[in-house]
Design a protein around this motif. Structure first.
Motif, PDB file in Angstrom:
ATOM      1  N   VAL A 116      53.826  40.936  22.352  1.00 54.48           N
ATOM      2  CA  VAL A 116      53.529  41.122  23.771  1.00 54.48           C
ATOM      3  C   VAL A 116      52.561  40.043  24.235  1.00 54.48           C
ATOM      4  CG1 VAL A 116      52.621  42.685  25.523  1.00 54.48           C
ATOM      5  CG2 VAL A 116      53.873  43.615  23.571  1.00 54.48           C
ATOM      6  N   GLU A 117      52.878  39.428  25.345  1.00 52.42           N
ATOM      7  CA  GLU A 117      51.973  38.478  25.980  1.00 52.42           C
ATOM      8  C   GLU A 117      51.360  39.153  27.200  1.00 52.42           C
ATOM      9  OE1 GLU A 117      54.088  34.827  26.694  1.00 52.42           O
ATOM     10  OE2 GLU A 117      54.962  34.861  24.681  1.00 52.42           O
ATOM     11  N   PHE A 118      50.059  39.379  27.158  1.00 53.17           N
ATOM     12  CA  PHE A 118      49.337  40.004  28.259  1.00 53.17           C
ATOM     13  C   PHE A 118      48.775  38.912  29.167  1.00 53.17           C
ATOM     14  CE2 PHE A 118      49.191  42.956  24.721  1.00 53.17           C
ATOM     15  CZ  PHE A 118      49.429  44.188  25.299  1.00 53.17           C
ATOM     16  N   LEU A 119      48.993  39.043  30.455  1.00 48.54           N
ATOM     17  CA  LEU A 119      48.456  38.095  31.426  1.00 48.54           C
ATOM     18  C   LEU A 119      47.530  38.830  32.387  1.00 48.54           C
ATOM     19  CD1 LEU A 119      51.579  37.178  30.743  1.00 48.54           C
ATOM     20  CD2 LEU A 119      51.112  35.466  32.481  1.00 48.54           C
ATOM     21  N   ILE A 120      46.344  38.287  32.619  1.00 48.12           N
ATOM     22  CA  ILE A 120      45.400  38.894  33.546  1.00 48.12           C
ATOM     23  C   ILE A 120      44.664  37.800  34.299  1.00 48.12           C
ATOM     24  CG2 ILE A 120      43.608  39.071  31.771  1.00 48.12           C
ATOM     25  CD1 ILE A 120      44.133  41.677  34.523  1.00 48.12           C
ATOM     26  N   ALA A 121      44.506  37.966  35.596  1.00 50.55           N
ATOM     27  CA  ALA A 121      43.768  37.004  36.410  1.00 50.55           C
ATOM     28  C   ALA A 121      42.274  37.286  36.296  1.00 50.55           C
ATOM     29  CB  ALA A 121      44.204  37.097  37.867  1.00 50.55           C
ATOM     30  N   ALA A 122      41.486  36.212  36.250  1.00 46.28           N
ATOM     31  CA  ALA A 122      40.039  36.377  36.116  1.00 46.28           C
ATOM     32  C   ALA A 122      39.436  37.016  37.359  1.00 46.28           C
ATOM     33  CB  ALA A 122      39.383  35.021  35.850  1.00 46.28           C
ATOM     34  N   GLU A 123      40.014  36.743  38.509  1.00 41.93           N
ATOM     35  CA  GLU A 123      39.492  37.267  39.764  1.00 41.93           C
ATOM     36  C   GLU A 123      40.626  37.862  40.586  1.00 41.93           C
ATOM     37  OE1 GLU A 123      37.476  34.178  41.832  1.00 41.93           O
ATOM     38  OE2 GLU A 123      36.133  33.685  40.159  1.00 41.93           O
ATOM     39  N   GLY A 124      40.292  38.858  41.380  1.00 39.55           N
ATOM     40  CA  GLY A 124      41.264  39.450  42.281  1.00 39.55           C
ATOM     41  C   GLY A 124      41.123  38.888  43.681  1.00 39.55           C
ATOM     42  N   ASN A 125      42.013  39.291  44.557  1.00 36.48           N
ATOM     43  CA  ASN A 125      41.980  38.836  45.951  1.00 36.48           C
ATOM     44  C   ASN A 125      41.589  39.952  46.910  1.00 36.48           C
ATOM     45  OD1 ASN A 125      43.128  35.916  46.146  1.00 36.48           O
ATOM     46  ND2 ASN A 125      44.463  36.949  44.676  1.00 36.48           N
ATOM     47  N   GLU A 126      41.154  41.082  46.375  1.00 37.02           N
ATOM     48  CA  GLU A 126      40.775  42.226  47.202  1.00 37.02           C
ATOM     49  C   GLU A 126      39.351  42.648  46.855  1.00 37.02           C
ATOM     50  OE1 GLU A 126      44.788  41.437  47.185  1.00 37.02           O
ATOM     51  OE2 GLU A 126      43.769  42.211  45.407  1.00 37.02           O
ATOM     52  N   PRO A 127      38.345  41.938  47.332  1.00 35.94           N
ATOM     53  CA  PRO A 127      36.956  42.252  46.964  1.00 35.94           C
ATOM     54  C   PRO A 127      36.524  43.663  47.354  1.00 35.94           C
ATOM     55  CG  PRO A 127      37.043  40.691  48.794  1.00 35.94           C
ATOM     56  CD  PRO A 127      38.427  40.788  48.257  1.00 35.94           C
ATOM     57  N   ASP A 128      37.142  44.231  48.397  1.00 36.56           N
ATOM     58  CA  ASP A 128      36.780  45.581  48.804  1.00 36.56           C
ATOM     59  C   ASP A 128      37.435  46.646  47.922  1.00 36.56           C
ATOM     60  OD1 ASP A 128      39.260  44.818  49.773  1.00 36.56           O
ATOM     61  OD2 ASP A 128      39.157  46.161  51.507  1.00 36.56           O
ATOM     62  N   MET A 129      38.218  46.216  46.929  1.00 34.10           N
ATOM     63  CA  MET A 129      38.855  47.153  45.995  1.00 34.10           C
ATOM     64  C   MET A 129      38.521  46.743  44.562  1.00 34.10           C
ATOM     65  SD  MET A 129      42.569  47.472  47.921  1.00 34.10           S
ATOM     66  CE  MET A 129      43.112  48.956  47.091  1.00 34.10           C
ATOM     67  N   ALA A 130      37.260  46.380  44.350  1.00 30.67           N
ATOM     68  CA  ALA A 130      36.824  45.864  43.045  1.00 30.67           C
ATOM     69  C   ALA A 130      37.033  46.874  41.929  1.00 30.67           C
ATOM     70  CB  ALA A 130      35.357  45.458  43.117  1.00 30.67           C
ATOM     71  N   GLU A 131      36.956  48.162  42.259  1.00 28.21           N
ATOM     72  CA  GLU A 131      37.128  49.174  41.212  1.00 28.21           C
ATOM     73  C   GLU A 131      38.551  49.153  40.663  1.00 28.21           C
ATOM     74  OE1 GLU A 131      38.037  51.338  45.111  1.00 28.21           O
ATOM     75  OE2 GLU A 131      36.749  49.716  44.372  1.00 28.21           O
ATOM     76  N   HIS A 132      39.511  48.778  41.497  1.00 32.54           N
ATOM     77  CA  HIS A 132      40.895  48.645  41.030  1.00 32.54           C
ATOM     78  C   HIS A 132      41.001  47.520  40.002  1.00 32.54           C
ATOM     79  CE1 HIS A 132      43.091  51.171  44.114  1.00 32.54           C
ATOM     80  NE2 HIS A 132      41.879  51.100  44.644  1.00 32.54           N
ATOM     81  N   LYS A 133      40.352  46.401  40.293  1.00 32.32           N
ATOM     82  CA  LYS A 133      40.392  45.261  39.381  1.00 32.32           C
ATOM     83  C   LYS A 133      39.749  45.618  38.048  1.00 32.32           C
ATOM     84  CE  LYS A 133      41.123  40.954  38.197  1.00 32.32           C
ATOM     85  NZ  LYS A 133      42.476  40.434  38.004  1.00 32.32           N
ATOM     86  N   ALA A 134      38.644  46.356  38.097  1.00 23.45           N
ATOM     87  CA  ALA A 134      37.967  46.749  36.857  1.00 23.45           C
ATOM     88  C   ALA A 134      38.874  47.627  35.996  1.00 23.45           C
ATOM     89  CB  ALA A 134      36.666  47.470  37.184  1.00 23.45           C
ATOM     90  N   LEU A 135      39.572  48.557  36.638  1.00 20.90           N
ATOM     91  CA  LEU A 135      40.490  49.423  35.896  1.00 20.90           C
ATOM     92  C   LEU A 135      41.666  48.627  35.334  1.00 20.90           C
ATOM     93  CD1 LEU A 135      40.599  52.610  38.157  1.00 20.90           C
ATOM     94  CD2 LEU A 135      39.884  52.527  35.767  1.00 20.90           C
ATOM     95  N   LEU A 136      42.145  47.669  36.111  1.00 24.63           N
ATOM     96  CA  LEU A 136      43.261  46.840  35.661  1.00 24.63           C
ATOM     97  C   LEU A 136      42.881  46.041  34.421  1.00 24.63           C
ATOM     98  CD1 LEU A 136      46.180  46.014  36.628  1.00 24.63           C
ATOM     99  CD2 LEU A 136      45.084  44.024  37.680  1.00 24.63           C
ATOM    100  N   VAL A 137      41.711  45.416  34.456  1.00 21.26           N
ATOM    101  CA  VAL A 137      41.244  44.635  33.311  1.00 21.26           C
ATOM    102  C   VAL A 137      41.052  45.533  32.098  1.00 21.26           C
ATOM    103  CG1 VAL A 137      39.349  43.226  32.427  1.00 21.26           C
ATOM    104  CG2 VAL A 137      40.200  42.851  34.746  1.00 21.26           C
ATOM    105  N   ALA A 138      40.480  46.721  32.325  1.00 21.92           N
ATOM    106  CA  ALA A 138      40.255  47.653  31.217  1.00 21.92           C
ATOM    107  C   ALA A 138      41.581  48.056  30.571  1.00 21.92           C
ATOM    108  CB  ALA A 138      39.507  48.886  31.713  1.00 21.92           C
TER     109      ALA A 138
END
Length: 415
Positions: free
Chosen positions: A389-411
């Motif tokens: 499996v190749e996992f791809l994740i962006a270092a930064e998101g484009n929705e700063p007002d939804m930072a909790e979503h990005k944290a969950l995605l990275v986790a």
């Protein structure tokens, strides 16, 4: 050029598989030794069975097989596509402003730059409303193509959605009438632009859809041909269809369809994000081209990723390669990569004309995380077959007002 020693690779992989990956992390330098960075990208391949010895051996095999010579020939415009006797020069579509690249003694860059300039003027006219439809400025653009004339621009347009500030872009590829009907439903034919993407202007699925789109438009538009653009090298055929030559954008036979996003096939994307952003995308691709061309094999991201693929498929015998982007806007990336690898390497005969004795490429597939975790990850975790499996994740998101979503995605991706 030599031949890759697949028997030696398989023997190494069989020996390496006897050791669990977690044992390799007993060395606290594992990540540092099996990762590489360039152009804002980090490649972590530490979680494989590769060791320093097997990596060294693989790199040596690749060198012996002539990868460096083949790379130089490709960038030099030599006809490395032996079957068709053509150069493989999609890299020229994103070369810098001073580049000189020759194919059969002719510098192709003046034409590349002239075509890109025409594309930019067209995109600016569409975006500004200077070029519009019978009912005014275009609100929607429908790209009709298939294969590389669809997968690349559809993938990139979705990926770069945060940068859209032009007309809405839609993509039609399937000859199933439902695809075209569902796409056109709700669009205003008087304010819709149709882009027909077919290098030869003879692709059956594309031309069938284009003819149906023209009939749909003709019900309301007096001169539907005025609202069509062609991405094709067959200017006469496009003109016969009703598209003026000034709205036909061609490209050389040294650009394979599955690599054509970077030129005229990317016009829909240029309309969506603007010529300046499109140039930024080309600059990013060019940076990776330069890295691939100049970096030593042991630090070369494309080479290392290919090495891992050889190790997993031809070495360890894993039949598939899962690409899981933890980024919803990269949802079309697995399908794009499917064509790049499976059409390029889906062969039964070697370059020398002899039949292959092993499979040439894995089955490439994937879906965005985290959806896959609630679908097929059960098999990946507990099934008897091994699926790299190749996992791809962006270092930064484009929705700063939804930072909790990005944290969950990275986790979800990393933990």
């Amino acid at each position: 050029m030599g031949r890759f020693d697949f028997d030696a690779l398989a023997a190494m992989a069989k020996a390496g598989a006897q050791r669990e990956i977690k044992e390799l992390f007993e060395n606290d330098r594992r990540f540092a030794g099996f990762s590489a960075q360039n152009a804002g990208l980090l490649l972590d391949y530490s979680k494989t069975h590769l060791t320093q010895d097997t990596r060294k051996a693989l790199l040596s095999m690749m060198a012996d097989a002539g990868i460096e010579a083949a790379r130089a020939m490709m960038f030099a415009g030599e006809a490395i596509n032996r079957t068709e006797g053509r150069a493989v020069l999609h890299t020229a579509l994103r070369a810098d402003a001073t580049a000189e690249i020759f194919v059969q003694g002719q510098d192709v860059m003046p034409e590349v730059r002239a075509t890109r300039a025409r594309m930019a003027l067209m995109a600016q006219d569409i975006r500004s409303g200077r070029y519009g439809g019978q009912g005014g400025a275009f609100t929607d653009v429908v790209n009709i193509g298939i294969g590389g004339s669809d997968l690349g621009p559809a993938m990139a347009t979705l990926a770069l959605a945060p940068y859209h500030d032009g007309p809405r872009c839609h993509f039609v590829s399937n000859v199933d009438g439902a695809h075209l009907a569902d796409t056109l439903q709700g669009l205003d034919p008087e304010r819709t632009l149709v882009i027909v993407a077919s290098k030869t202007f003879t692709t059956v699925e594309t031309m069938t859809n284009a003819a149906s789109a023209r009939r749909w438009m003709a019900e309301r538009v007096t001169e539907p041909g005025q609202q069509f653009v062609a991405l094709s090298s067959a200017v006469r055929k496009a003109e016969d269809f009703g598209i003026a030559g000034a709205r036909v954008f061609g490209f050389g036979d040294w650009v394979g369809g599955r690599y054509s996003l970077w030129g005229p096939i990317g016009l829909s994307l240029m309309v969506a994000i603007g010529p300046e952003r499109f140039e930024e995308m080309l600059a990013g691709a060019r940076e990776m081209d330069q890295h691939f061309q100049n970096a030593p094999l042991e630090q070369n991201l494309p080479v290392l990723l290919a090495l891992v693929g050889l190790w997993h498929h031809q070495g360890m015998g894993h039949a598939t390669r899962a690409v899981i982007p933890y980024d919803q806007r990269l949802a079309r990336l697995p399908a794009y990569l499917q064509q790049l690898e499976m059409e390029s390497n889906g062969k039964g005969v070697a370059m020398d004309g002899h039949g292959l004795t092993q499979a040439a490429a894995p089955i490439v597939w994937g879906e965005p995380g985290t959806n896959g975790q609630h679908a097929f990850f059960q098999l990946i975790h507990q099934g008897r077959q091994v699926v790299p499996v190749e996992f791809l994740i962006a270092a930064e998101g484009n929705e700063p007002d939804m930072a909790e979503h990005k944290a969950l995605l990275v986790a979800n991706c990393l933990e």
